[in-house]
Design a protein around this motif. Structure first.
Motif, PDB file in Angstrom:
ATOM      1  N   VAL A 167     -31.104 -18.905  22.748  1.00  0.00           N
ATOM      2  CA  VAL A 167     -31.747 -17.637  22.405  1.00  0.00           C
ATOM      3  C   VAL A 167     -30.947 -16.461  22.960  1.00  0.00           C
ATOM      4  O   VAL A 167     -30.781 -15.437  22.290  1.00  0.00           O
ATOM      5  CB  VAL A 167     -33.216 -17.609  22.911  1.00  0.00           C
ATOM      6  N   GLU A 168     -30.408 -16.589  24.175  1.00  0.00           N
ATOM      7  CA  GLU A 168     -29.637 -15.498  24.769  1.00  0.00           C
ATOM      8  C   GLU A 168     -28.323 -15.278  24.028  1.00  0.00           C
ATOM      9  O   GLU A 168     -27.915 -14.135  23.784  1.00  0.00           O
ATOM     10  CB  GLU A 168     -29.347 -15.795  26.242  1.00  0.00           C
ATOM     11  N   ILE A 169     -27.670 -16.372  23.637  1.00  0.00           N
ATOM     12  CA  ILE A 169     -26.366 -16.240  22.979  1.00  0.00           C
ATOM     13  C   ILE A 169     -26.519 -15.759  21.541  1.00  0.00           C
ATOM     14  O   ILE A 169     -25.775 -14.891  21.079  1.00  0.00           O
ATOM     15  CB  ILE A 169     -25.604 -17.581  23.020  1.00  0.00           C
ATOM     16  N   ALA A 170     -27.502 -16.297  20.813  1.00  0.00           N
ATOM     17  CA  ALA A 170     -27.701 -15.894  19.418  1.00  0.00           C
ATOM     18  C   ALA A 170     -28.086 -14.421  19.319  1.00  0.00           C
ATOM     19  O   ALA A 170     -27.517 -13.663  18.513  1.00  0.00           O
ATOM     20  CB  ALA A 170     -28.754 -16.770  18.756  1.00  0.00           C
ATOM     21  N   CYS A 171     -29.042 -14.000  20.144  1.00  0.00           N
ATOM     22  CA  CYS A 171     -29.473 -12.598  20.116  1.00  0.00           C
ATOM     23  C   CYS A 171     -28.368 -11.690  20.650  1.00  0.00           C
ATOM     24  O   CYS A 171     -28.153 -10.585  20.138  1.00  0.00           O
ATOM     25  CB  CYS A 171     -30.746 -12.422  20.925  1.00  0.00           C
ATOM     26  N   GLY A 172     -27.657 -12.159  21.687  1.00  0.00           N
ATOM     27  CA  GLY A 172     -26.558 -11.368  22.219  1.00  0.00           C
ATOM     28  C   GLY A 172     -25.442 -11.187  21.208  1.00  0.00           C
ATOM     29  O   GLY A 172     -24.837 -10.115  21.118  1.00  0.00           O
ATOM     30  N   LEU A 173     -25.165 -12.225  20.429  1.00  0.00           N
ATOM     31  CA  LEU A 173     -24.130 -12.127  19.397  1.00  0.00           C
ATOM     32  C   LEU A 173     -24.538 -11.141  18.315  1.00  0.00           C
ATOM     33  O   LEU A 173     -23.695 -10.395  17.792  1.00  0.00           O
ATOM     34  CB  LEU A 173     -23.867 -13.502  18.785  1.00  0.00           C
ATOM     35  N   ASP A 174     -25.817 -11.127  17.981  1.00  0.00           N
ATOM     36  CA  ASP A 174     -26.321 -10.168  16.995  1.00  0.00           C
ATOM     37  C   ASP A 174     -26.055  -8.742  17.473  1.00  0.00           C
ATOM     38  O   ASP A 174     -25.622  -7.873  16.699  1.00  0.00           O
ATOM     39  CB  ASP A 174     -27.821 -10.405  16.798  1.00  0.00           C
ATOM     40  N   ALA A 175     -26.290  -8.497  18.766  1.00  0.00           N
ATOM     41  CA  ALA A 175     -26.029  -7.172  19.334  1.00  0.00           C
ATOM     42  C   ALA A 175     -24.531  -6.895  19.429  1.00  0.00           C
ATOM     43  O   ALA A 175     -24.067  -5.799  19.104  1.00  0.00           O
ATOM     44  CB  ALA A 175     -26.676  -7.073  20.721  1.00  0.00           C
ATOM     45  N   LEU A 176     -23.762  -7.895  19.857  1.00  0.00           N
ATOM     46  CA  LEU A 176     -22.330  -7.701  20.034  1.00  0.00           C
ATOM     47  C   LEU A 176     -21.631  -7.390  18.711  1.00  0.00           C
ATOM     48  O   LEU A 176     -20.643  -6.642  18.676  1.00  0.00           O
ATOM     49  CB  LEU A 176     -21.726  -8.954  20.666  1.00  0.00           C
ATOM     50  N   ALA A 177     -22.138  -7.936  17.611  1.00  0.00           N
ATOM     51  CA  ALA A 177     -21.577  -7.634  16.297  1.00  0.00           C
ATOM     52  C   ALA A 177     -21.687  -6.141  15.994  1.00  0.00           C
ATOM     53  O   ALA A 177     -20.781  -5.554  15.376  1.00  0.00           O
ATOM     54  CB  ALA A 177     -22.284  -8.449  15.218  1.00  0.00           C
ATOM     55  N   GLU A 178     -22.785  -5.516  16.432  1.00  0.00           N
ATOM     56  CA  GLU A 178     -22.924  -4.064  16.253  1.00  0.00           C
ATOM     57  C   GLU A 178     -21.904  -3.326  17.114  1.00  0.00           C
ATOM     58  O   GLU A 178     -21.302  -2.334  16.674  1.00  0.00           O
ATOM     59  CB  GLU A 178     -24.343  -3.624  16.642  1.00  0.00           C
ATOM     60  N   GLY A 179     -21.699  -3.820  18.344  1.00  0.00           N
ATOM     61  CA  GLY A 179     -20.718  -3.191  19.210  1.00  0.00           C
ATOM     62  C   GLY A 179     -19.311  -3.266  18.645  1.00  0.00           C
ATOM     63  O   GLY A 179     -18.533  -2.304  18.735  1.00  0.00           O
ATOM     64  N   ILE A 180     -18.967  -4.408  18.054  1.00  0.00           N
ATOM     65  CA  ILE A 180     -17.639  -4.569  17.439  1.00  0.00           C
ATOM     66  C   ILE A 180     -17.466  -3.565  16.300  1.00  0.00           C
ATOM     67  O   ILE A 180     -16.427  -2.894  16.191  1.00  0.00           O
ATOM     68  CB  ILE A 180     -17.458  -6.004  16.905  1.00  0.00           C
ATOM     69  N   ARG A 181     -18.483  -3.462  15.451  1.00  0.00           N
ATOM     70  CA  ARG A 181     -18.398  -2.538  14.307  1.00  0.00           C
ATOM     71  C   ARG A 181     -18.216  -1.099  14.782  1.00  0.00           C
ATOM     72  O   ARG A 181     -17.343  -0.368  14.273  1.00  0.00           O
ATOM     73  CB  ARG A 181     -19.665  -2.654  13.462  1.00  0.00           C
ATOM     74  N   ILE A 182     -18.999  -0.688  15.749  1.00  0.00           N
ATOM     75  CA  ILE A 182     -18.947   0.696  16.221  1.00  0.00           C
ATOM     76  C   ILE A 182     -17.628   0.973  16.938  1.00  0.00           C
ATOM     77  O   ILE A 182     -17.020   2.039  16.771  1.00  0.00           O
ATOM     78  CB  ILE A 182     -20.160   0.991  17.126  1.00  0.00           C
ATOM     79  N   ALA A 183     -17.141   0.008  17.727  1.00  0.00           N
ATOM     80  CA  ALA A 183     -15.852   0.176  18.408  1.00  0.00           C
ATOM     81  C   ALA A 183     -14.711   0.268  17.393  1.00  0.00           C
ATOM     82  O   ALA A 183     -13.782   1.068  17.556  1.00  0.00           O
ATOM     83  CB  ALA A 183     -15.616  -0.978  19.375  1.00  0.00           C
ATOM     84  N   ARG A 184     -14.789  -0.534  16.342  1.00  0.00           N
ATOM     85  CA  ARG A 184     -13.748  -0.481  15.303  1.00  0.00           C
ATOM     86  C   ARG A 184     -13.762   0.858  14.580  1.00  0.00           C
ATOM     87  O   ARG A 184     -12.708   1.436  14.299  1.00  0.00           O
ATOM     88  CB  ARG A 184     -13.955  -1.613  14.303  1.00  0.00           C
ATOM     89  N   GLU A 185     -14.948   1.345  14.257  1.00  0.00           N
ATOM     90  CA  GLU A 185     -15.051   2.640  13.585  1.00  0.00           C
ATOM     91  C   GLU A 185     -14.454   3.738  14.454  1.00  0.00           C
ATOM     92  O   GLU A 185     -13.744   4.622  13.967  1.00  0.00           O
ATOM     93  CB  GLU A 185     -16.516   2.953  13.265  1.00  0.00           C
ATOM     94  N   GLU A 186     -14.737   3.686  15.743  1.00  0.00           N
ATOM     95  CA  GLU A 186     -14.199   4.679  16.657  1.00  0.00           C
ATOM     96  C   GLU A 186     -12.685   4.555  16.765  1.00  0.00           C
ATOM     97  O   GLU A 186     -11.963   5.557  16.795  1.00  0.00           O
ATOM     98  CB  GLU A 186     -14.840   4.496  18.038  1.00  0.00           C
ATOM     99  N   GLN A 187     -12.192   3.325  16.790  1.00  0.00           N
ATOM    100  CA  GLN A 187     -10.750   3.095  16.888  1.00  0.00           C
ATOM    101  C   GLN A 187     -10.018   3.661  15.659  1.00  0.00           C
ATOM    102  O   GLN A 187      -8.946   4.238  15.773  1.00  0.00           O
ATOM    103  CB  GLN A 187     -10.469   1.605  17.050  1.00  0.00           C
ATOM    104  N   GLN A 188     -10.636   3.510  14.493  1.00  0.00           N
ATOM    105  CA  GLN A 188     -10.035   4.042  13.263  1.00  0.00           C
ATOM    106  C   GLN A 188      -9.953   5.565  13.303  1.00  0.00           C
ATOM    107  O   GLN A 188      -9.002   6.159  12.802  1.00  0.00           O
ATOM    108  CB  GLN A 188     -10.832   3.579  12.057  1.00  0.00           C
ATOM    109  N   ARG A 189     -10.949   6.194  13.925  1.00  0.00           N
ATOM    110  CA  ARG A 189     -10.932   7.655  14.044  1.00  0.00           C
ATOM    111  C   ARG A 189      -9.884   8.125  15.053  1.00  0.00           C
ATOM    112  O   ARG A 189      -9.440   9.272  15.006  1.00  0.00           O
ATOM    113  CB  ARG A 189     -12.319   8.166  14.450  1.00  0.00           C
ATOM    114  N   GLU A 190      -9.512   7.243  15.983  1.00  0.00           N
ATOM    115  CA  GLU A 190      -8.600   7.627  17.064  1.00  0.00           C
ATOM    116  C   GLU A 190      -7.187   7.074  16.854  1.00  0.00           C
ATOM    117  O   GLU A 190      -6.388   7.044  17.788  1.00  0.00           O
ATOM    118  CB  GLU A 190      -9.134   7.120  18.408  1.00  0.00           C
TER     119      GLU A 190
END
Length: 223
Positions: A127-150
């Motif tokens: 439960v911790e890993i599955a839910c954490g991965l769901d959250a981490l996927a959002e972090g990856i997307r947002i970090a990538r979007e920011e990286q593209q802007r920079e």
């Protein structure tokens, strides 16, 4: 998180939300959601930075405020207080999300057990890993979007952040693949249990978050 789901659906051209959820004034209800989310952000981010919270706190905060982060780009109505611009609060929310994702990666389960492979999987809760991965996927997307802007900048911190999150996400995928195999015959096939080697049930919530994570990771080409 539920408020942001309602906001997301209510902004579509063919909204299917029952009137009982939006009350008799759906437009008023929709316009009230983002200001309410800003107040919630102020409260919860202050709590996060000043108090000792566990990883479960981070997971649900990321899932909720990632949707708020996206909504700030698309909603043209007044969504912030008079002293805060939409751009400013969007930067604050982004930092909040990425900080919490960093902390997920630095937690004992993710940093010291998950990355060490199968011999340590029995100590983990699915439960911790599955839910954490769901959250981490959002972090990856947002970090990538920011990286593209920079891309024009010399600062590689955001790129390093995205790659760190991706590495931990792939570790989690190996664990989830192993976890599926721990579900004994007679309990169904393909779902996820609670964790470890003693699995007595399949959990719809855990399986749902795992599927959500897989879809997100596929959409951003991690898979």
């Amino acid at each position: 998180l539920s408020l942001m789901h309602v906001h997301e659906l209510s902004t579509t051209t063919t909204s299917i939300i029952p009137e009982i959820i939006l009350s008799n004034e759906p437009s008023i209800t929709r316009l009230a959601i983002l200001p309410a989310m800003e107040r919630a952000f102020r409260f919860y981010s202050d709590y996060y930075y000043t108090q000792d919270v566990d990883i479960n706190y981070n997971i649900w905060q990321v899932l909720a405020f990632a949707k708020y982060y996206d909504a700030l780009d698309h909603d043209c109505t007044t969504t912030t207080t008079t002293t805060t611009t939409t751009t400013t609060i969007k930067e604050e929310v982004k930092k909040y999300i990425l900080d919490m994702c960093h902390e997920i990666c630095e937690s004992r389960s993710w940093k010291h057990q998950l990355r060490r492979g199968k011999p340590f999987y029995v100590n983990l809760e699915t439960v911790e890993i599955a839910c954490g991965l769901d959250a981490l996927a959002e972090g990856i997307r947002i970090a990538r979007e920011e990286q593209q802007r920079e891309e024009h900048d010399d600062n590689d911190d955001t790129l390093a952040t995205a790659k760190l999150f991706e590495m931990h996400a792939k570790n989690a995928l190996y664990f989830l693949e192993w976890s599926v195999d721990q579900v004994p015959d007679g309990l169904g096939e393909g779902g996820l249990g609670y964790g470890g080697t003693q699995v007595f049930e399949q959990r719809l919530d855990v399986t749902g978050h795992a599927i959500s994570a897989l879809v997100k990771l596929r959409n951003i080409s991690v898979l």
